[in-house]
Structure formats: C-alpha cells, structure tokens
Design a protein around this motif. Structure first.
Motif, PDB file in Angstrom:
ATOM      1  N   TYR A 237      39.645  34.529 -38.344  1.00  8.48           N
ATOM      2  CA  TYR A 237      39.612  35.771 -39.122  1.00  8.48           C
ATOM      3  C   TYR A 237      39.241  35.415 -40.561  1.00  8.48           C
ATOM      4  O   TYR A 237      39.601  34.340 -41.052  1.00  8.48           O
ATOM      5  CB  TYR A 237      40.991  36.437 -39.112  1.00  8.48           C
TER       6      TYR A 237
ATOM      7  N   HIS B 126      45.084  43.041 -42.602  1.00 11.42           N
ATOM      8  CA  HIS B 126      46.138  43.071 -41.574  1.00 11.42           C
ATOM      9  C   HIS B 126      47.517  43.155 -42.214  1.00 11.42           C
ATOM     10  O   HIS B 126      48.336  43.999 -41.861  1.00 11.42           O
ATOM     11  CB  HIS B 126      46.030  41.836 -40.673  1.00 11.42           C
ATOM     12  N   TRP B 127      47.781  42.297 -43.222  1.00  6.79           N
ATOM     13  CA  TRP B 127      49.128  42.257 -43.805  1.00  6.79           C
ATOM     14  C   TRP B 127      49.378  43.413 -44.771  1.00  6.79           C
ATOM     15  O   TRP B 127      50.510  43.874 -44.927  1.00  6.79           O
ATOM     16  CB  TRP B 127      49.380  40.882 -44.446  1.00  6.79           C
TER      17      TRP B 127
ATOM     18  N   ARG C 296      38.588  47.675 -40.876  1.00  6.33           N
ATOM     19  CA  ARG C 296      38.791  46.530 -39.982  1.00  6.33           C
ATOM     20  C   ARG C 296      37.933  46.649 -38.719  1.00  6.33           C
ATOM     21  O   ARG C 296      37.413  45.651 -38.224  1.00  6.33           O
ATOM     22  CB  ARG C 296      40.263  46.411 -39.589  1.00  6.33           C
TER      23      ARG C 296
ATOM     24  N   ARG D  86      35.185  44.069 -37.437  1.00  7.51           N
ATOM     25  CA  ARG D  86      35.196  43.513 -36.072  1.00  7.51           C
ATOM     26  C   ARG D  86      33.786  43.487 -35.482  1.00  7.51           C
ATOM     27  O   ARG D  86      33.384  42.517 -34.884  1.00  7.51           O
ATOM     28  CB  ARG D  86      36.057  44.378 -35.144  1.00  7.51           C
TER      29      ARG D  86
ATOM     30  N   TYR E  63      45.213  50.219 -33.066  1.00  7.07           N
ATOM     31  CA  TYR E  63      44.107  50.828 -33.821  1.00  7.07           C
ATOM     32  C   TYR E  63      44.118  52.346 -33.651  1.00  7.07           C
ATOM     33  O   TYR E  63      43.939  53.097 -34.617  1.00  7.07           O
ATOM     34  CB  TYR E  63      42.762  50.255 -33.369  1.00  7.07           C
TER      35      TYR E  63
ATOM     36  N   HIS F  52      53.864  43.874 -30.022  1.00  6.38           N
ATOM     37  CA  HIS F  52      52.916  43.002 -30.730  1.00  6.38           C
ATOM     38  C   HIS F  52      53.660  41.830 -31.386  1.00  6.38           C
ATOM     39  O   HIS F  52      53.221  40.683 -31.312  1.00  6.38           O
ATOM     40  CB  HIS F  52      52.214  43.880 -31.775  1.00  6.38           C
TER      41      HIS F  52
ATOM     42  N   ARG G 217      46.304  31.764 -37.184  1.00  9.93           N
ATOM     43  CA  ARG G 217      44.985  32.402 -37.354  1.00  9.93           C
ATOM     44  C   ARG G 217      45.071  33.627 -38.242  1.00  9.93           C
ATOM     45  O   ARG G 217      44.100  34.015 -38.878  1.00  9.93           O
ATOM     46  CB  ARG G 217      44.426  32.862 -35.996  1.00  9.93           C
TER      47      ARG G 217
HETATM   48  C1  HEM Z   1      52.444  47.513 -38.540  1.00  5.07           C
HETATM   49  C2  HEM Z   1      52.393  46.340 -38.030  1.00  5.07           C
HETATM   50  C3  HEM Z   1      51.174  45.686 -37.405  1.00  5.07           C
HETATM   51  C4  HEM Z   1      50.000  46.215 -36.936  1.00  5.07           C
HETATM   52  C5  HEM Z   1      49.580  47.686 -36.919  1.00  5.07           C
HETATM   53  C6  HEM Z   1      49.187  45.111 -36.434  1.00  5.07           C
HETATM   54  C7  HEM Z   1      47.930  45.245 -35.866  1.00  5.07           C
HETATM   55  C8  HEM Z   1      47.165  44.203 -35.398  1.00  5.07           C
HETATM   56  C9  HEM Z   1      45.879  44.338 -34.770  1.00  5.07           C
HETATM   57  C10 HEM Z   1      45.166  45.676 -34.501  1.00  5.07           C
HETATM   58  C11 HEM Z   1      45.438  43.086 -34.468  1.00  5.07           C
HETATM   59  C12 HEM Z   1      44.100  42.721 -33.805  1.00  5.07           C
HETATM   60  C13 HEM Z   1      43.184  42.302 -34.919  1.00  5.07           C
HETATM   61  C14 HEM Z   1      41.772  42.377 -34.551  1.00  5.07           C
HETATM   62  O1  HEM Z   1      41.365  41.535 -33.729  1.00  5.07           O
HETATM   63  O2  HEM Z   1      41.064  43.239 -35.065  1.00  5.07           O
HETATM   64  C15 HEM Z   1      46.431  42.147 -34.912  1.00  5.07           C
HETATM   65  C16 HEM Z   1      46.354  40.784 -34.795  1.00  5.07           C
HETATM   66  C17 HEM Z   1      47.420  39.932 -35.039  1.00  5.07           C
HETATM   67  N1  HEM Z   1      48.659  40.262 -35.521  1.00  5.07           N
HETATM   68 FE1  HEM Z   1      49.265  42.073 -36.070  1.00  5.07          FE
HETATM   69  N2  HEM Z   1      49.889  43.942 -36.613  1.00  5.07           N
HETATM   70  C18 HEM Z   1      51.107  44.252 -37.194  1.00  5.07           C
HETATM   71  C19 HEM Z   1      52.124  43.373 -37.515  1.00  5.07           C
HETATM   72  C20 HEM Z   1      52.134  42.043 -37.195  1.00  5.07           C
HETATM   73  C21 HEM Z   1      53.253  41.149 -37.396  1.00  5.07           C
HETATM   74  C22 HEM Z   1      54.606  41.543 -38.017  1.00  5.07           C
HETATM   75  C23 HEM Z   1      52.875  39.915 -36.941  1.00  5.07           C
HETATM   76  C24 HEM Z   1      53.642  38.631 -36.891  1.00  5.07           C
HETATM   77  C25 HEM Z   1      54.884  38.506 -36.561  1.00  5.07           C
HETATM   78  C26 HEM Z   1      51.491  40.039 -36.484  1.00  5.07           C
HETATM   79  C27 HEM Z   1      50.743  39.021 -35.973  1.00  5.07           C
HETATM   80  C28 HEM Z   1      49.438  39.116 -35.575  1.00  5.07           C
HETATM   81  C29 HEM Z   1      48.635  37.987 -35.115  1.00  5.07           C
HETATM   82  C30 HEM Z   1      49.093  36.546 -35.007  1.00  5.07           C
HETATM   83  C31 HEM Z   1      47.373  38.484 -34.776  1.00  5.07           C
HETATM   84  C32 HEM Z   1      46.171  37.688 -34.263  1.00  5.07           C
HETATM   85  C33 HEM Z   1      46.093  37.756 -32.787  1.00  5.07           C
HETATM   86  C34 HEM Z   1      44.900  36.987 -32.290  1.00  5.07           C
HETATM   87  O3  HEM Z   1      44.293  36.235 -33.049  1.00  5.07           O
HETATM   88  O4  HEM Z   1      44.571  37.134 -31.096  1.00  5.07           O
HETATM   89  N3  HEM Z   1      51.086  41.345 -36.646  1.00  5.07           N
HETATM   90  N4  HEM Z   1      47.482  42.855 -35.467  1.00  5.07           N
END
Ligand code: HEM
Ligand code: HEM
Length: 165
Positions: free
Chosen positions: A10, A18-19, A71, A75, A102, A141, A159
């Motif tokens: 990414y 994302h964050w 985002r 993508r 999404y 998630h 990542r």
């Molecule tokens: C409101 C909270 C969150 C939303 C809406 C969200 C949404 C998403 C989405 C849509 C993706 C896919 C990204 C893409 O390929 O376009 C993603 C990836 C990811 N998220 Fe979140 N996320 C949230 C919170 C978190 C939290 C709290 C963590 C960790 C504890 C986290 C860890 C990750 C990781 C590691 C990926 C990468 C997955 C990969 O590389 O296959 N996310 N997130």
C-alpha cells in the motif's frame, strides 16, 4: 473486489487514508449522543441550538465518504497488494468484509444525509440499523487482522503500517 493492477504494497497515501478513516469512524461512535439528542429534538418539533459535535458528525461522516471514494479510485488507478490468504474460504471472507466496509463507508453518510438534510425519518432508522452492521464488520475485520498478526504471523498488519512500492 478485484484490483486491476497489483502493487507490492500500500502507498503512504493509502495507509494514511485507512487510519484517518478509522479515526473518523471511531469519533462518529464515541460522540454519537450529541447527534442522537439533537435529532430527537428535531423530530419532536423542538428548537435545536448549535452543537459543535453535531457539526463534527456531519463533516466527519462526509469526509469518510470522500476518503472511501478516493481510496476506491486509488485501488483501480494504483492498485493494491495481492491478498495474503490463509485459505480460499478465508480469502473470500476477507474480500467480502472489505467490500462490505466500502459499501458502508458510503451508505452511512448517504443515509445520514438523507435523514439530516431531507428530514426523512425512515433514513434515520436505516442509519441506525447500518451502524450495527458497520460495527460488526469492523469487529470481524479487526479479528481477522489480529489473527494474521498473532496466529499466522504473516506480516499483513505491517502492510497497513509501512508504505511500500
Ligand atoms: C473503521 C475501521 C476500519 C475500516 C472501515 C477499515 C477498512 C479497511 C478496508 C476497506 C481495507 C481494504 C483496503 C483495500 O484493499 O482497499 C482494509 C485493510 C486493512 N485493514 Fe482496515 N479498516 C478499519 C480498521 C482497521 C483496524 C483497527 C485494523 C487493525 C487492527 C485494520 C487493519 C487492516 C489491515 C492489516 C489491512 C490490510 C489487509 C491486506 O493487506 O490484505 N483495519 N481496512
Ligand atoms: C461513516 C459515517 C457515519 C457514521 C459511522 C455514523 C454513525 C452514527 C451513529 C453511531 C449514530 C448514533 C445512533 C444512535 O445510537 O442513536 C448516528 C446517528 C445519526 N447520524 Fe450518523 N454516522 C455517519 C454519518 C452521518 C452523516 C454524514 C450524517 C448527516 C449529514 C449523519 C446523521 C445522523 C443523524 C441524523 C443521526 C440521528 C439518528 C437517530 O438517532 O435516530 N450521520 N450516526
């Protein structure tokens, strides 16, 4: 959600968005009471004074949608790294979760806006149902992310922390 072009990781922008969206969605839940109370007053036909937390809910929610659309554009234009799949079924589950996240990052602001700007109570009801669905998907998630981090130890979380490619 198939990516048209896969990248090695990414980008800094994808990670920042994302964050940032995570923080924005968290504040929508943490400070939700101000919005609920104001909405109750409005539907009761009472006067609702200015509340900065209500403004934050409207603006924060709008930003979530703008960043989600941004985002999705990234993508397709830049691509995302290939999924790290523990198994076919879990790979599909992760994909469905991402698609759902999404969808809700768009449906939440849309339903909220229709309620707020259009005064449509049914949209507020929908918003209230969707907030539970979003919370459940975020929980799933996070469980998935923790599973990758502590059980599979495959660097999936890293990542989303360090930019690459
Ligand atoms: C409101 C909270 C969150 C939303 C809406 C969200 C949404 C998403 C989405 C849509 C993706 C896919 C990204 C893409 O390929 O376009 C993603 C990836 C990811 N998220 Fe979140 N996320 C949230 C919170 C978190 C939290 C709290 C963590 C960790 C504890 C986290 C860890 C990750 C990781 C590691 C990926 C990468 C997955 C990969 O590389 O296959 N996310 N997130
Ligand atoms: C990702 C974006 C959003 C999230 C996660 C979110 C989340 C929430 C939550 C958790 C509540 C509290 C419901 C309750 O328990 O009483 C709520 C209420 C509400 N939100 Fe949002 N919201 C978002 C975007 C928006 C936007 C953009 C608007 C308006 C422009 C909006 C308008 C409302 C209204 C009118 C209520 C009161 C509904 C009721 O209490 O019946 N929301 N929202």
């Amino acid at each position: 959600m198939p990516a048209s072009n896969a990248s090695t990781g990414y980008s800094r922008l994808q990670i920042a968005l994302h964050w940032l969206v995570f923080a924005l969605i968290a504040q929508q839940y943490i400070f939700k009471d101000a919005m609920s109370a104001t909405w109750d007053r409005i539907t009761d036909g009472l006067e609702a004074g200015f509340d900065p937390l209500v403004l934050a809910h409207v603006a924060g929610g709008a930003l979530v949608m703008i960043f989600a659309l941004w985002r999705l554009t990234l993508r397709t234009r830049r691509g995302v790294p290939q999924a790290i799949e523990a198994s076919k079924v879990r790979g599909i589950l992760a994909k469905l979760t991402h698609v759902g996240l999404y969808a809700l990052m768009i449906l939440m602001p849309v339903s909220g806006s229709v309620a707020w700007f259009g005064g449509v109570e049914a949209a507020a009801k929908g918003h209230n149902v969707l907030k539970i669905v979003l919370l459940a998907l975020v929980a799933l998630h996070v469980v998935g992310a923790l599973y990758h981090q502590f059980v599979l130890r495959d660097g999936t979380l890293a990542r989303m922390r360090r930019a690459q490619g």
